[in-house]
Write an enzyme that holds these catalytic residues in place. Structure first.
Site, PDB file in Angstrom:
ATOM      1  N   ASP A   1      48.827  35.212  50.745  1.00 55.28           N
ATOM      2  CA  ASP A   1      48.022  35.490  49.551  1.00 55.28           C
ATOM      3  C   ASP A   1      48.841  35.160  48.307  1.00 55.28           C
ATOM      4  O   ASP A   1      49.924  35.704  48.104  1.00 55.28           O
ATOM      5  CB  ASP A   1      47.588  36.962  49.535  1.00 55.28           C
ATOM      6  CG  ASP A   1      46.417  37.195  48.591  1.00 55.28           C
ATOM      7  OD1 ASP A   1      46.476  36.714  47.440  1.00 55.28           O
ATOM      8  OD2 ASP A   1      45.449  37.837  49.002  1.00 55.28           O
TER       9      ASP A   1
ATOM     10  N   SER B   1      40.755  36.430  45.489  1.00 54.27           N
ATOM     11  CA  SER B   1      41.014  36.449  46.934  1.00 54.27           C
ATOM     12  C   SER B   1      39.740  36.647  47.746  1.00 54.27           C
ATOM     13  O   SER B   1      39.636  36.157  48.866  1.00 54.27           O
ATOM     14  CB  SER B   1      41.995  37.566  47.286  1.00 54.27           C
ATOM     15  OG  SER B   1      43.281  37.230  46.833  1.00 54.27           O
TER      16      SER B   1
ATOM     17  N   THR C   1      41.250  40.013  51.273  1.00 52.88           N
ATOM     18  CA  THR C   1      41.467  38.855  52.151  1.00 52.88           C
ATOM     19  C   THR C   1      41.039  39.108  53.599  1.00 52.88           C
ATOM     20  O   THR C   1      40.285  38.303  54.156  1.00 52.88           O
ATOM     21  CB  THR C   1      42.931  38.377  52.069  1.00 52.88           C
ATOM     22  OG1 THR C   1      43.207  38.052  50.703  1.00 52.88           O
ATOM     23  CG2 THR C   1      43.162  37.152  52.938  1.00 52.88           C
TER      24      THR C   1
ATOM     25  N   GLU D   1      47.767  38.247  57.237  1.00 57.41           N
ATOM     26  CA  GLU D   1      47.903  37.995  55.807  1.00 57.41           C
ATOM     27  C   GLU D   1      49.229  38.507  55.263  1.00 57.41           C
ATOM     28  O   GLU D   1      49.566  39.681  55.430  1.00 57.41           O
ATOM     29  CB  GLU D   1      46.774  38.661  55.009  1.00 57.41           C
ATOM     30  CG  GLU D   1      46.841  38.288  53.534  1.00 57.41           C
ATOM     31  CD  GLU D   1      46.155  39.277  52.599  1.00 57.41           C
ATOM     32  OE1 GLU D   1      45.895  38.894  51.449  1.00 57.41           O
ATOM     33  OE2 GLU D   1      45.906  40.431  52.997  1.00 57.41           O
TER      34      GLU D   1
ATOM     35  N   ASP E   1      51.145  37.815  46.666  1.00 62.72           N
ATOM     36  CA  ASP E   1      50.248  37.857  45.511  1.00 62.72           C
ATOM     37  C   ASP E   1      50.618  38.988  44.542  1.00 62.72           C
ATOM     38  O   ASP E   1      50.721  38.771  43.339  1.00 62.72           O
ATOM     39  CB  ASP E   1      48.819  38.054  46.035  1.00 62.72           C
ATOM     40  CG  ASP E   1      47.792  38.177  44.938  1.00 62.72           C
ATOM     41  OD1 ASP E   1      47.623  37.189  44.188  1.00 62.72           O
ATOM     42  OD2 ASP E   1      47.155  39.237  44.821  1.00 62.72           O
TER      43      ASP E   1
ATOM     44  N   HIS F   1      51.708  38.590  40.754  1.00 61.67           N
ATOM     45  CA  HIS F   1      50.981  39.201  39.620  1.00 61.67           C
ATOM     46  C   HIS F   1      51.977  39.911  38.706  1.00 61.67           C
ATOM     47  O   HIS F   1      51.842  39.888  37.493  1.00 61.67           O
ATOM     48  CB  HIS F   1      49.961  40.232  40.117  1.00 61.67           C
ATOM     49  CG  HIS F   1      48.646  39.664  40.550  1.00 61.67           C
ATOM     50  ND1 HIS F   1      47.719  39.176  39.648  1.00 61.67           N
ATOM     51  CD2 HIS F   1      48.090  39.501  41.771  1.00 61.67           C
ATOM     52  CE1 HIS F   1      46.638  38.743  40.314  1.00 61.67           C
ATOM     53  NE2 HIS F   1      46.851  38.917  41.608  1.00 61.67           N
TER      54      HIS F   1
ATOM     55  N   ASP G   1      45.540  31.400  49.820  1.00 60.69           N
ATOM     56  CA  ASP G   1      44.148  31.505  49.355  1.00 60.69           C
ATOM     57  C   ASP G   1      44.025  31.019  47.915  1.00 60.69           C
ATOM     58  O   ASP G   1      42.956  30.688  47.437  1.00 60.69           O
ATOM     59  CB  ASP G   1      43.609  32.932  49.534  1.00 60.69           C
ATOM     60  CG  ASP G   1      44.488  33.992  48.876  1.00 60.69           C
ATOM     61  OD1 ASP G   1      45.625  33.677  48.464  1.00 60.69           O
ATOM     62  OD2 ASP G   1      44.017  35.131  48.775  1.00 60.69           O
ATOM     63  N   HIS G   2      45.155  30.974  47.220  1.00 58.06           N
ATOM     64  CA  HIS G   2      45.260  30.473  45.844  1.00 58.06           C
ATOM     65  C   HIS G   2      46.712  30.646  45.447  1.00 58.06           C
ATOM     66  O   HIS G   2      47.479  31.273  46.190  1.00 58.06           O
ATOM     67  CB  HIS G   2      44.364  31.275  44.878  1.00 58.06           C
ATOM     68  CG  HIS G   2      44.596  32.752  44.985  1.00 58.06           C
ATOM     69  ND1 HIS G   2      45.724  33.366  44.484  1.00 58.06           N
ATOM     70  CD2 HIS G   2      43.892  33.727  45.604  1.00 58.06           C
ATOM     71  CE1 HIS G   2      45.686  34.652  44.772  1.00 58.06           C
ATOM     72  NE2 HIS G   2      44.596  34.903  45.473  1.00 58.06           N
TER      73      HIS G   2
ATOM     74  N   HIS H   1      45.838  34.550  38.740  1.00 53.46           N
ATOM     75  CA  HIS H   1      45.838  33.415  39.679  1.00 53.46           C
ATOM     76  C   HIS H   1      45.778  32.098  38.922  1.00 53.46           C
ATOM     77  O   HIS H   1      45.401  32.077  37.746  1.00 53.46           O
ATOM     78  CB  HIS H   1      44.611  33.492  40.598  1.00 53.46           C
ATOM     79  CG  HIS H   1      44.564  34.728  41.432  1.00 53.46           C
ATOM     80  ND1 HIS H   1      43.508  35.029  42.250  1.00 53.46           N
ATOM     81  CD2 HIS H   1      45.452  35.751  41.568  1.00 53.46           C
ATOM     82  CE1 HIS H   1      43.735  36.178  42.869  1.00 53.46           C
ATOM     83  NE2 HIS H   1      44.910  36.642  42.464  1.00 53.46           N
TER      84      HIS H   1
END
Ligand SMILES: [Zn+2]
Length: 428
Positions: free
Chosen positions: A33, A79, A132, A252, A257, A261, A299-300, A392
């Site tokens: 993620d 996500s 996710t 995951e 992620d 962030h 996922d990004h 993101h």
């Protein structure tokens, strides 16, 4: 061959083509993620301490690139939307969990797997009902309906069967509530239950539920066990591989992620390390069970991570290697003690100059959030790590694939096409 008719020849070729794409028995989908290209590059250099820079397992398995834009004009996905693409083969709008932009449910990979007699599993370091993993087993107009998403692990049946056979991650808070106790409900359905790392080892058959934290598991950098995601992946594979008809497992690396962030590079690189360890576990499983397909992607991207910043032609992984706590935890430690400079030195290995000392001291008086920001500023500046966002970004993400049918994921493949090809890989 001399007398073979054109029709017979094409039939023969079709047979060959069909046999070369025979459905794999098992499918492992791994999502980093927030894992963009810079995360993969950063991880490579974090591994490298001397001599020639060597490819990591992520580099070795690299086969292509994926676009991640959602089904609207924002280009930048969340996500929920990107996981829905991977889980259903359809793009949707941000926030949607396996529903299209008009809130119509989309058929998921796990639903199809169940129809084929396969077992399903998730292994994550977030809560198991997070954005996710959710679209693989639940349908919801918004990822924020966390209790309702957890409920679907009991309520969302396929052919009378529960949707997920092996559930490993965090999230007790969403399972044991005033209105429902999903742990007891799942136990009544025959699930073995583990609520600690110790009891996780005792799970010896599916169905099984392991909830190892109230919400999310601790960050990999501060985990009480080494390589938490790799450990969960290993346990999930042991349980799921007992099914004769195979399985679909979704793994995951949830917190790449979250660290990104927060623009916390030491935190993000520790998550990448754990994710790569989980990929190694999965790759080894494929080597031992060649009828298994392994597909890995992000996922990004999160954070707009840049290796090299402020016009400097350097990136310094050794600075990051010295940092042993997340900025969040370190700020608590520095607030707790008067001898905060000593604590800083112990947990980061960074010798502060005068300017940095006064910046930290001021931030310490301002409060926890200011202190965490000041800590990250120093680590990012010292390592020449740049971030363009706390959210993101839309940059493409890598695809890694290995094992039976992995050639279907080579090249440029949009995230919804990855989902569609995973669906196809289960068979008709
Ligand atoms: Zn995110």
């Amino acid at each position: 061959m001399r007398n073979i008719s054109p029709i017979a020849l094409s039939l023969l070729l079709l047979t060959f083509a069909a046999s070369s794409v025979a459905a794999p028995k098992n499918i492992i989908v791994m999502v980093g993620d927030g894992m963009g290209p810079s995360h993969v590059t950063g991880y490579r250099h974090m591994q490298h301490t001397s001599g020639e820079v060597k490819p990591t397992i992520l580099d070795e398995l690299l086969v292509g690139w994926s676009s991640t834009h959602p089904d609207d004009d924002t280009i930048v996905t969340d996500s929920a939307s990107s996981a829905t693409a991977l889980a259903t083969g359809h793009k949707t709008c941000n926030l949607s969990i396996a529903m299209d932009c008009n809130d119509r449910p989309l058929k998921t990979l796990f639903q199809k797997a169940k129809q084929h007699g396969k077992w399903t599993g998730i292994a994550v370091t977030s809560q198991v009902n997070h954005a996710t993993p959710a679209p693989f087993y639940a349908h919801s107009p918004t990822r924020h309906q966390l209790n309702e998403i957890a409920d679907q692990l009991v309520d969302n049946r396929v052919n009378e069967q529960l949707p997920v056979d092996v559930i490993l991650g965090g999230g007790v808070q969403f399972f044991v509530r005033e209105d429902r106790n999903l742990v007891e409900e799942l136990k009544a359905e025959g699930y073995q239950y583990a609520d600690s790392w110790k009891s996780l080892n005792k799970l010896d058959r599916a169905p099984a539920l392991g909830l190892l934290a109230k919400v999310a598991l601790p960050s990999a950098l501060e985990s009480p066990v080494p390589d938490p995601l790799a450990t969960l992946t290993d346990r999930a594979l042991q349980l799921l591989s007992k099914n004769e008809k195979g399985f679909v497992l979704v793994v995951e690396g949830s917190q790449i992620d979250w660290c990104s962030h927060a623009n916390d590079i030491a935190c993000a690189m520790a998550e990448m390390d754990d994710f790569a360890a989980a990929v190694t576990v999965a790759r080894d499983f494929v080597d031992a069970h060649p009828d298994t397909l392994l597909v890995i992607t992000g996922d990004h991207e999160t954070g707009g991570l840049s290796l090299g910043a402020n016009n400097q032609y350097h990136w310094h992984p050794h600075v990051i290697r010295g940092v042993k706590l997340t900025a969040n935890t370190l700020s608590d430690r520095l607030l707790k003690t008067k001898r905060w400079q000593r604590a800083w030195q112990k947990h980061t290995g960074i010798e502060l100059d005068e300017e940095e000392q006064s910046a930290l001291s001021q931030a310490r008086s301002a409060g926890k959030e200011e202190l965490a920001t000041a800590i990250k500023d120093i680590i990012n500046r010292r390592s020449h790590t740049g971030w363009t966002s706390h959210g993101h970004t839309a940059v493409d993400v890598p695809i890694m694939a290995y094992g039976a049918g992995s050639e279907r994921f080579h090249g440029f493949v949009d995230n919804a096409d990855i989902g569609a090809r995973l669906m196809e890989a289960i068979g008709d």
